[in-house]
Design an enzyme around this catalytic site. Sequence first.
Site, short mmCIF file in Angstrom:
data_model
loop_
_atom_site.label_atom_id
_atom_site.label_comp_id
_atom_site.label_asym_id
_atom_site.label_seq_id
_atom_site.Cartn_x
_atom_site.Cartn_y
_atom_site.Cartn_z
N ASP A 229 10.39 -11.24 6.35
CA ASP A 229 10.46 -11.32 5.83
C ASP A 229 12.56 -12.32 6.03
OD1 ASP A 229 9.32 -9.84 3.77
OD2 ASP A 229 10.61 -8.71 3.59
N CYS B 73 8.22 -6.32 6.20
CA CYS B 73 8.15 -5.50 5.40
C CYS B 73 7.61 -4.46 5.77
CB CYS B 73 6.91 -6.14 4.90
SG CYS B 73 5.59 -5.42 3.74
#
Length: 277
Positions: A191, A184
């Site tokens: 992610d 992120c």
Amino acid sequence: MNTPDQSPLGKSSAYQSHYAPDLLFPIPRLQKREEIGLGEGSRLPFFGVDIWNAYELSWLNMRGKPQVAIATISAPADSPNIVESKSFKLYLNSFNQTKLAGTDALVELLRQDLSAAFGAPVHVTITTPDAFGSLKMGELDGTLLDRLDVEIDNYAPSPELLSANHDEAPVEETLVSHLLKSNCLVTGQPDWGTVQIRYVGPQIDQEGLLKYLIGFREHNEFHEQCVERIFMDVLRQCKPTKLAVYARYTRRGGLDINPWRANFSTGMPGNLRTARQ
């Protein structure tokens, strides 16, 4: 102009359970596109869509009984903004104690509010519980790059790893990897995604491509921005005549985001949930 550090990400947030469209936090796409050579006034070398699936969606009917559904929102890649995902989640939670006349009313509010936030019309569909049993799973097709036994010593995006054989006849192929991981932009939280690359052109060196994709492992960027960076790096370094990049990211906060970018007509990508989603 909103910036990522001004968003709700990484901050304590009070959850509102009554309809609050002002919770949505748009961020201009231009801010990160300038980094990949797509500044203001540049003609985008791709078209595409960001497919959002919202699995934690609930509201009240007019008698106060809770309703649940899954929403799919498709936002065009040429919209001026993305919507920060935590703000998206907070916005969806604001329906939890909101009475609505039915799914049509819900769809209309979602379409109205999200179109305003993205700055362009979005498409919204709702899957209600009676249709949950028809939902299927599937994996992105293509030759699996992860089979290659590569040695990795770099975990930052390195376009110079990409190359293609321009001395042979062009090929048409589809390559896929489950090893895409980025972080992120604001919080640094991981992610996880699967990425598919379809192209026509000089044959891309698969080992170099896999190393390049693994190079996102410590890179901080939003999902949409990572996919556009991959698209531009492959386009510039390998010079395919046709290119499409599609990533399916695992969900966070009940949301998954699946960006698709292409410069040729392949039809809209499917929205089958992968095993990891």
